[in-house]
Scaffold this motif. Structure first.
Motif, PDB file in Angstrom:
ATOM      1  N   SER A  15       9.589  13.161  11.443  1.00  0.00           N
ATOM      2  CA  SER A  15      10.886  13.666  11.001  1.00  0.00           C
ATOM      3  C   SER A  15      11.858  12.514  10.719  1.00  0.00           C
ATOM      4  CB  SER A  15      11.470  14.596  12.066  1.00  0.00           C
ATOM      5  OG  SER A  15      12.746  15.036  11.687  1.00  0.00           O
ATOM      6  N   ALA A  16      11.892  11.535  11.614  1.00  0.00           N
ATOM      7  CA  ALA A  16      12.773  10.377  11.431  1.00  0.00           C
ATOM      8  C   ALA A  16      12.365   9.571  10.198  1.00  0.00           C
ATOM      9  CB  ALA A  16      12.750   9.492  12.670  1.00  0.00           C
ATOM     10  N   ILE A  17      11.062   9.421  10.008  1.00  0.00           N
ATOM     11  CA  ILE A  17      10.556   8.688   8.841  1.00  0.00           C
ATOM     12  C   ILE A  17      10.891   9.444   7.562  1.00  0.00           C
ATOM     13  CG2 ILE A  17       8.475   7.863   7.663  1.00  0.00           C
ATOM     14  CD1 ILE A  17       9.328   6.139  10.075  1.00  0.00           C
ATOM     15  N   SER A  18      10.696  10.752   7.574  1.00  0.00           N
ATOM     16  CA  SER A  18      10.996  11.564   6.392  1.00  0.00           C
ATOM     17  C   SER A  18      12.472  11.454   6.010  1.00  0.00           C
ATOM     18  CB  SER A  18      10.655  13.033   6.648  1.00  0.00           C
ATOM     19  OG  SER A  18       9.263  13.196   6.747  1.00  0.00           O
ATOM     20  N   HIS A  19      13.331  11.473   7.009  1.00  0.00           N
ATOM     21  CA  HIS A  19      14.767  11.342   6.767  1.00  0.00           C
ATOM     22  C   HIS A  19      15.079  10.008   6.071  1.00  0.00           C
ATOM     23  CE1 HIS A  19      19.089  11.589   7.440  1.00  0.00           C
ATOM     24  NE2 HIS A  19      19.043  10.380   7.966  1.00  0.00           N
ATOM     25  N   GLN A  20      14.498   8.917   6.568  1.00  0.00           N
ATOM     26  CA  GLN A  20      14.735   7.587   5.978  1.00  0.00           C
ATOM     27  C   GLN A  20      14.132   7.496   4.580  1.00  0.00           C
ATOM     28  OE1 GLN A  20      16.831   5.585   7.190  1.00  0.00           O
ATOM     29  NE2 GLN A  20      17.031   6.450   9.229  1.00  0.00           N
ATOM     30  N   LEU A  21      12.967   8.085   4.389  1.00  0.00           N
ATOM     31  CA  LEU A  21      12.337   8.064   3.069  1.00  0.00           C
ATOM     32  C   LEU A  21      13.173   8.839   2.050  1.00  0.00           C
ATOM     33  CD1 LEU A  21       8.616   8.493   4.087  1.00  0.00           C
ATOM     34  CD2 LEU A  21       9.583   6.520   2.892  1.00  0.00           C
ATOM     35  N   GLY A  37      -1.947  17.497  -3.671  1.00  0.00           N
ATOM     36  CA  GLY A  37      -2.115  18.687  -2.842  1.00  0.00           C
ATOM     37  C   GLY A  37      -0.878  18.866  -1.981  1.00  0.00           C
ATOM     38  N   LYS A  38      -1.096  18.918  -0.672  1.00  0.00           N
ATOM     39  CA  LYS A  38       0.028  19.063   0.258  1.00  0.00           C
ATOM     40  C   LYS A  38       0.533  17.718   0.778  1.00  0.00           C
ATOM     41  CE  LYS A  38      -1.228  23.627   1.947  1.00  0.00           C
ATOM     42  NZ  LYS A  38      -1.511  24.435   3.142  1.00  0.00           N
ATOM     43  N   THR A  39      -0.172  16.655   0.458  1.00  0.00           N
ATOM     44  CA  THR A  39       0.176  15.333   0.976  1.00  0.00           C
ATOM     45  C   THR A  39       1.078  14.603  -0.014  1.00  0.00           C
ATOM     46  OG1 THR A  39      -1.964  15.233   2.089  1.00  0.00           O
ATOM     47  CG2 THR A  39      -0.754  13.170   1.885  1.00  0.00           C
ATOM     48  N   VAL A  40       2.133  13.989   0.523  1.00  0.00           N
ATOM     49  CA  VAL A  40       3.060  13.208  -0.294  1.00  0.00           C
ATOM     50  C   VAL A  40       2.875  11.740   0.069  1.00  0.00           C
ATOM     51  CG1 VAL A  40       5.468  12.786  -0.895  1.00  0.00           C
ATOM     52  CG2 VAL A  40       4.708  15.112  -0.374  1.00  0.00           C
ATOM     53  N   PHE A  41       2.595  10.933  -0.944  1.00  0.00           N
ATOM     54  CA  PHE A  41       2.424   9.499  -0.756  1.00  0.00           C
ATOM     55  C   PHE A  41       3.675   8.780  -1.258  1.00  0.00           C
ATOM     56  CE2 PHE A  41      -1.875  11.111  -0.949  1.00  0.00           C
ATOM     57  CZ  PHE A  41      -2.480  10.430   0.097  1.00  0.00           C
ATOM     58  N   TYR A  42       4.081   7.753  -0.516  1.00  0.00           N
ATOM     59  CA  TYR A  42       5.257   6.977  -0.869  1.00  0.00           C
ATOM     60  C   TYR A  42       4.867   5.556  -1.224  1.00  0.00           C
ATOM     61  CZ  TYR A  42       8.171  10.766   0.758  1.00  0.00           C
ATOM     62  OH  TYR A  42       8.779  11.974   0.903  1.00  0.00           O
ATOM     63  N   SER A  43       5.610   4.990  -2.171  1.00  0.00           N
ATOM     64  CA  SER A  43       5.420   3.591  -2.562  1.00  0.00           C
ATOM     65  C   SER A  43       6.788   3.054  -3.002  1.00  0.00           C
ATOM     66  CB  SER A  43       4.409   3.479  -3.702  1.00  0.00           C
ATOM     67  OG  SER A  43       4.860   4.182  -4.843  1.00  0.00           O
ATOM     68  N   LEU A  44       6.872   1.740  -3.164  1.00  0.00           N
ATOM     69  CA  LEU A  44       8.117   1.158  -3.657  1.00  0.00           C
ATOM     70  C   LEU A  44       8.326   1.618  -5.094  1.00  0.00           C
ATOM     71  CD1 LEU A  44       7.967  -2.459  -2.194  1.00  0.00           C
ATOM     72  CD2 LEU A  44       9.054  -0.424  -1.252  1.00  0.00           C
ATOM     73  N   ASP A  45       9.569   1.864  -5.456  1.00  0.00           N
ATOM     74  CA  ASP A  45       9.870   2.430  -6.771  1.00  0.00           C
ATOM     75  C   ASP A  45       9.505   1.493  -7.911  1.00  0.00           C
ATOM     76  OD1 ASP A  45      11.207   4.767  -8.165  1.00  0.00           O
ATOM     77  OD2 ASP A  45      12.300   3.068  -9.016  1.00  0.00           O
ATOM     78  N   LYS A  64       0.823  -1.207   0.000  1.00  0.00           N
ATOM     79  CA  LYS A  64       0.000   0.000   0.000  1.00  0.00           C
ATOM     80  C   LYS A  64       0.853   1.252   0.000  1.00  0.00           C
ATOM     81  CE  LYS A  64      -3.814   2.035   2.578  1.00  0.00           C
ATOM     82  NZ  LYS A  64      -4.970   1.998   1.750  1.00  0.00           N
ATOM     83  N   GLU A  65       0.465   2.192  -0.807  1.00  0.00           N
ATOM     84  CA  GLU A  65       1.066   3.513  -0.826  1.00  0.00           C
ATOM     85  C   GLU A  65       0.603   4.259   0.428  1.00  0.00           C
ATOM     86  OE1 GLU A  65       1.145   6.466  -4.444  1.00  0.00           O
ATOM     87  OE2 GLU A  65      -0.832   6.502  -3.521  1.00  0.00           O
ATOM     88  N   LEU A  66       1.525   4.909   1.120  1.00  0.00           N
ATOM     89  CA  LEU A  66       1.186   5.601   2.361  1.00  0.00           C
ATOM     90  C   LEU A  66       1.870   6.962   2.441  1.00  0.00           C
ATOM     91  CD1 LEU A  66       1.665   2.635   4.870  1.00  0.00           C
ATOM     92  CD2 LEU A  66      -0.524   3.634   4.177  1.00  0.00           C
ATOM     93  N   CYS A  67       1.285   7.858   3.232  1.00  0.00           N
ATOM     94  CA  CYS A  67       1.920   9.145   3.498  1.00  0.00           C
ATOM     95  C   CYS A  67       2.854   9.005   4.704  1.00  0.00           C
ATOM     96  CB  CYS A  67       0.876  10.228   3.754  1.00  0.00           C
ATOM     97  SG  CYS A  67      -0.097   9.985   5.256  1.00  0.00           S
ATOM     98  N   VAL A  68       3.690  10.001   4.926  1.00  0.00           N
ATOM     99  CA  VAL A  68       4.658   9.973   6.020  1.00  0.00           C
ATOM    100  C   VAL A  68       3.952   9.785   7.359  1.00  0.00           C
ATOM    101  CG1 VAL A  68       6.421  11.306   7.247  1.00  0.00           C
ATOM    102  CG2 VAL A  68       6.292  11.414   4.760  1.00  0.00           C
ATOM    103  N   HIS A  69       2.840  10.486   7.544  1.00  0.00           N
ATOM    104  CA  HIS A  69       2.096  10.389   8.802  1.00  0.00           C
ATOM    105  C   HIS A  69       1.666   8.949   9.082  1.00  0.00           C
ATOM    106  CE1 HIS A  69      -0.715  11.369  12.025  1.00  0.00           C
ATOM    107  NE2 HIS A  69      -1.610  10.638  11.373  1.00  0.00           N
ATOM    108  N   ASP A  70       1.121   8.283   8.081  1.00  0.00           N
ATOM    109  CA  ASP A  70       0.655   6.908   8.264  1.00  0.00           C
ATOM    110  C   ASP A  70       1.816   5.949   8.541  1.00  0.00           C
ATOM    111  OD1 ASP A  70      -1.947   7.749   7.916  1.00  0.00           O
ATOM    112  OD2 ASP A  70      -2.075   7.080   5.825  1.00  0.00           O
ATOM    113  N   ILE A  71       2.927   6.131   7.838  1.00  0.00           N
ATOM    114  CA  ILE A  71       4.105   5.280   8.085  1.00  0.00           C
ATOM    115  C   ILE A  71       4.604   5.497   9.506  1.00  0.00           C
ATOM    116  CG2 ILE A  71       6.486   4.785   7.404  1.00  0.00           C
ATOM    117  CD1 ILE A  71       5.673   5.718   4.538  1.00  0.00           C
TER     118      ILE A  71
END
Length: 124
Positions: A77-83, A98-106, A61-68
């Motif tokens: 902050s720690a999650i953002s650094h690792q991402l 919008g203002k939300t950034v979603f992350y997924s495996l490349d 699942k694709e997730l935002c920093v907050h959810d991770i």
């Protein structure tokens, strides 16, 4: 005892086990230094427990920093650094809505590596 210690140490076998032509072929097929460096960086990234947990979280699942951060019970902050680190190695990618950034495996390669190694570790 002195005879054993005075003999010169051999650093190669007397006969090439597989023949010199096989050695030459293997040398020609050797990975380029740049490729080895890239592989080293990816394996180094996969050597960190937090980054492995992030990859596992993003497997399905694709997730935002907050959810991770919520899943891993860590600060954003720690999650953002690792991402950012994972993104620089093209292990994860981001998509902004919008203002939300979603992350997924490349791509599927990262998923395959992770799943294969997980199966290997869990194999009895």
């Amino acid at each position: 005892m002195e005879e054993i210690m005075s003999k010169p140490v051999q650093d190669q076998c007397e006969d090439t086990c597989n023949g010199t032509s096989n050695i030459d072929v293997l040398k020609e097929q050797m990975l380029a230094d740049q490729t080895v460096t890239g592989l080293t960086e990816v394996f180094k990234a996969l050597g960190d427990p937090t980054r492995l947990k992030i990859i596992y979280t993003l497997l399905n699942k694709e997730l935002c920093v907050h959810d991770i951060a919520q899943v891993l019970e860590m600060g954003q902050s720690a999650i953002s650094h690792q991402l950012r680190y994972l993104r620089n190695l093209r292990i994860v990618k981001r998509r902004k809505v919008g203002k939300t950034v979603f992350y997924s495996l490349d791509d599927g390669h990262i998923e395959q590596i992770f799943v294969q190694m997980l199966q290997h570790v869990k194999h009895d």
